[in-house]
Design a protein around this motif. Structure first.
Motif, PDB file in Angstrom:
ATOM      1  N   TRP A   1       1.053  -1.309   0.053  1.00  0.00           N
ATOM      2  CA  TRP A   1       0.261   0.003   0.052  1.00  0.00           C
ATOM      3  C   TRP A   1       1.043   1.169   0.193  1.00  0.00           C
ATOM      4  CZ3 TRP A   1      -4.921  -0.727  -1.125  1.00  0.00           C
ATOM      5  CH2 TRP A   1      -5.422  -1.848  -0.822  1.00  0.00           C
ATOM      6  N   THR A   2       1.158   1.770  -1.141  1.00  0.00           N
ATOM      7  CA  THR A   2       2.206   3.173  -1.289  1.00  0.00           C
ATOM      8  C   THR A   2       1.171   4.055  -1.396  1.00  0.00           C
ATOM      9  OG1 THR A   2       2.119   2.524  -3.657  1.00  0.00           O
ATOM     10  CG2 THR A   2       3.988   1.705  -2.295  1.00  0.00           C
ATOM     11  N   TRP A   3       1.315   5.392  -1.165  1.00  0.00           N
ATOM     12  CA  TRP A   3       0.788   6.337  -1.492  1.00  0.00           C
ATOM     13  C   TRP A   3       0.032   6.716  -2.678  1.00  0.00           C
ATOM     14  CZ3 TRP A   3       1.674  10.708  -3.932  1.00  0.00           C
ATOM     15  CH2 TRP A   3       2.764  11.103  -4.262  1.00  0.00           C
ATOM     16  N   PRO A   4       0.882   6.422  -3.783  1.00  0.00           N
ATOM     17  CA  PRO A   4       0.272   6.856  -4.890  1.00  0.00           C
ATOM     18  C   PRO A   4      -0.993   5.516  -5.335  1.00  0.00           C
ATOM     19  CG  PRO A   4       2.633   6.428  -5.208  1.00  0.00           C
ATOM     20  CD  PRO A   4       2.219   6.216  -3.794  1.00  0.00           C
ATOM     21  N   LYS A   5      -0.796   4.373  -4.876  1.00  0.00           N
ATOM     22  CA  LYS A   5      -1.629   3.601  -4.960  1.00  0.00           C
ATOM     23  C   LYS A   5      -3.095   4.040  -4.362  1.00  0.00           C
ATOM     24  CE  LYS A   5      -0.782  -0.990  -5.720  1.00  0.00           C
ATOM     25  NZ  LYS A   5      -0.447  -2.218  -5.087  1.00  0.00           N
ATOM     26  N   LEU A   6      -2.932   4.512  -3.201  1.00  0.00           N
ATOM     27  CA  LEU A   6      -3.996   4.951  -2.267  1.00  0.00           C
ATOM     28  C   LEU A   6      -4.802   6.078  -2.954  1.00  0.00           C
ATOM     29  CD1 LEU A   6      -2.830   4.621   1.326  1.00  0.00           C
ATOM     30  CD2 LEU A   6      -4.607   3.186   0.329  1.00  0.00           C
ATOM     31  N   LEU A   7      -4.060   6.894  -3.531  1.00  0.00           N
ATOM     32  CA  LEU A   7      -4.378   8.291  -4.269  1.00  0.00           C
ATOM     33  C   LEU A   7      -5.229   7.703  -5.327  1.00  0.00           C
ATOM     34  CD1 LEU A   7      -3.708  11.116  -3.566  1.00  0.00           C
ATOM     35  CD2 LEU A   7      -2.094  11.299  -5.453  1.00  0.00           C
ATOM     36  N   GLY A   8      -4.497   6.708  -6.094  1.00  0.00           N
ATOM     37  CA  GLY A   8      -5.353   6.358  -7.415  1.00  0.00           C
ATOM     38  C   GLY A   8      -6.616   5.596  -6.852  1.00  0.00           C
TER      39      GLY A   8
END
Lengths: 177, 489
Positions: free
Chosen positions: A86-93
């Motif tokens: 769970w990286t932040w770009p993934k969460l943002l996406g």
């Protein structure tokens, strides 16, 4: 009618999701077949049996067989599965995706949303003239130029596939290693 | 529509037919001429481009809608087609030596370049969303393959795959946008969409807005506007240098041509909205492209970021949107093509022979070892930075003048500030060339047999200076060719 549409649509979305979510490429490819078949069913509901038949023949048939061949040949199974984190770009996406889904729901329910004027190809017209005739006629008169130019597109794709995949012997100007 | 075609139908797509047909001929010649040098194929390609240019000039001043209005030969499409032909011709000239050095005697390369050029021409002359889309796909697929042409080079493979995946993703957005707009207006023809949007009920239809949004995302990906630019540096760095020169000029110009047509011919009614979006995108694109370019040590990568910021300058013209600004788009497309390809030609010429020389440090003392080449590079960099008496200045002046005239003062200020920042990294290479001593690693000798490269360098240099000192002719033609787009006739 509406119920069968909802069932087919749900199956199609389910199939599409499992294409993305399954780890094994073979399962992914088979889920894609399911999606294609559901789409064919939706075409039948829309009274275009011809497009449905083409969909099954070309997508669910030819293209999927090709996919499976490639998967078997490459033997992807030996690859390590991708790690999920769970990286932040993934969460943002995911956040944006959810926002877009809600926006889409809002748009489809908004009272101002409506389809444009219907064309002349009504169900009665299609049944009277025959769907294949109508498709053929339109394809070779109104849309003959795009139809012909698409052949260039396919040509480019074929040439490209050969260029990228062909094992080349070193050319004469290059010394052999 | 009756099944018979008239002469006008065929006249309107003559240049495209010639390019596609000769692409096939080049493929056949390559097949039957195995083992022979591909130089002849390159010259055949150049001849084709010249012939297509002649046809285009013959069609100048005409207004020929063909095939039920799905394509058109008007001055707008012809002006852009001439730009594409220049792009392709310069790319062929700088590719010959590059391919020979790497033992890539494959005629398919030139065929693919021709197909890509044909695709761009279809994009510029397409007058319905279907034609524009097919043109874009022909261009994109050819470009993916050209990126991966160095089969043995991992970076080239990475470049092709990255471009392919992200390009396909962008295509998805574009198609969704086209679908929603088709659903709401019932047509894919630009003129019909314009007519449908005159009806307030259609205008308020949220499908239109969703479709517009998707279209903008799709095109922004293809043009590499910030924040959709992530793929650009890697793709441009990994691709063969000659292909990088092509990618950073041709496809961008083609996408702008299609974008101008779609936005001004079909979606003119929604202008107030996309103007705001583009205002933000243009400011971001110029700034981020420039700031990232500041830190690059690899000239190819620096030019990749600089191409992002140049797309931003062109986008500024779309925000302003008047006749003068749109003429600036066409003017700038040619100016950027000349100066950018010229810079790449110098890179290729000095990399000829043994290894790629694409780092700043490789060029220490270059200005003294190769005075003429160094001077040419210096002029190209001045032009990219937008110094007066060069094409880059004339283009920027035209665009910013129009923007200020339309009252977008802040956007013009951001643009000019960015231009000033960009002088730093463009002139950095001149500082390295003229003010650092040559090291043993510097370029000292050039292999013979690079006449086409010299032709490309001299040609672009002459073009850059001509457009910079006498911008009148091309500007007048640009102005003339956009007048009908604005009025939507």
């Amino acid at each position: 009618m509406l119920i069968s549409f909802y069932i087919l649509a749900a199956l199609a979305v389910g199939g599409a999701l499992s294409v993305v979510l399954f780890r094994s490429p073979v399962y992914c490819a088979l889920s894609l077949v399911a999606t294609f078949l559901c789409l064919a069913g939706i075409y039948v509901l829309l009274n275009s049996e011809f497009v449905a038949a083409i969909q099954v023949l070309i997508y669910a048939g030819a293209i999927m067989v090709l996919f499976l061949f490639v998967i078997m040949l490459l033997n992807l199974r030996s690859d390590k599965p991708l790690r999920h984190s769970w990286t932040w770009p993934k969460l943002l996406g995911i956040g944006f995706a959810v926002a877009i889904i809600f926006q889409l729901i809002g748009i489809f329910h908004s009272p101002a949303a409506r389809m444009g004027p219907a064309g002349k190809y009504s169900t009665e017209y299609l049944q009277q003239k025959g769907a294949v005739e109508v498709v053929g006629e339109v394809l070779f008169t109104e849309y003959v130029l795009p139809f012909e130019i698409i052949s260039i597109l396919l040509m480019v794709a074929v040439v490209g596939a050969v260029i990228l995949a062909k094992r080349r012997e070193p050319a004469s100007t290059e010394q052999t290693p | 529509m009756s099944p018979g075609f008239t002469q006008t139908d065929f006249l309107s797509i003559m240049p495209e037919m010639l390019i596609f047909g000769m692409g096939l001929v080049v493929l056949l010649f390559d097949l039957f001429g195995q083992g022979r040098s591909t130089r002849n194929l390159a010259y055949l390609t150049l001849l084709t481009l010249g012939a297509a240019g002649y046809l285009d000039v013959m069609l100048l001043g005409q207004f020929l809608p063909g095939f039920g209005g799905s394509v058109i030969a008007d001055d707008f499409s012809i002006a852009f087609e001439l730009v594409f032909l220049v792009v392709c011709a310069l790319t062929v000239l700088i590719s010959i030596r590059y391919l020979e050095d790497r033992g890539l005697n494959h005629g398919e390369y030139y065929a693919l370049l021709l197909f890509a050029t044909g695709g761009m021409m279809v994009m510029a002359s397409g007058r319905d969303l279907l034609m524009i889309f097919i043109g874009l796909e022909i261009l994109s697929i050819s470009s993916y393959i050209l990126c991966g042409f160095l089969q043995q080079d991992r970076r080239s493979n990475e470049s092709a795959l990255k471009y392919f995946l992200l390009g396909a993703f962008a295509t998805g957005f574009l198609l969704y946008g086209i679908m929603l707009i088709y659903g709401a207006t019932g047509s894919i023809a630009l003129q019909d969409i314009r007519a449908a949007l005159a009806d307030p009920a259609t205008f308020q239809n949220p499908y239109i807005w969703m479709g517009l949004g998707m279209l903008l995302v799709g095109w922004s990906f293809k043009i590499a506007l910030v924040p959709f630019h992530m793929w650009t540096p890697d793709v441009y760095e990994g691709a063969p240098t000659a292909v990088t020169a092509f990618l950073s000029t041709g496809p961008k110009a083609a996408c702008f041509a299609a974008l101008v047509r779609i936005l001004f011919e079909a979606l003119a009614a929604t202008r107030a909205e996309w103007q705001q979006v583009f205002w933000v995108l243009a400011a971001l694109t110029m700034t981020v492209g420039n700031v990232l370019a500041l830190h690059q040590d690899n000239i190819k990568r620096m030019l990749a970021y600089s191409s992002i910021s140049h797309a931003g300058y062109i986008l500024v013209a779309l925000v302003a949107g008047g006749e003068e600004a749109l003429a600036g788009v066409i003017f700038y497309a040619l100016a950027y093509t000349l100066m950018n390809t010229g810079a790449f030609a110098v890179l290729i010429l000095s990399s000829a022979g043994d290894r790629e020389r694409v780092n700043f440090s490789d060029y220490a003392g270059f200005g003294y070892l190769e005075p003429a080449l160094g001077a040419a590079m210096f002029v190209f960099m001045l032009s990219l930075a937008g110094i007066p008496l060069t094409a880059g200045f004339a283009g920027k002046f035209q665009i910013f003048k129009a923007v200020v005239g339309q009252g977008y003062i802040w956007l013009a200020v951001i643009g000019v500030l960015n231009s000033v920042v960009s002088i730093y990294y463009y002139l950095r290479i001149s500082v390295v060339m003229y003010m650092q001593p040559a090291t043993g690693d510097s370029i000292s000798t050039r292999p013979p047999g690079s006449v086409p490269l010299y032709v490309a360098i001299v040609g672009s240099l002459a073009g850059v200076l001509y457009l910079g000192i006498f911008p009148g002719g091309w500007l007048e033609m640009s102005l003339h060719s956009v007048s009908r787009i604005i009025t939507g006739g």
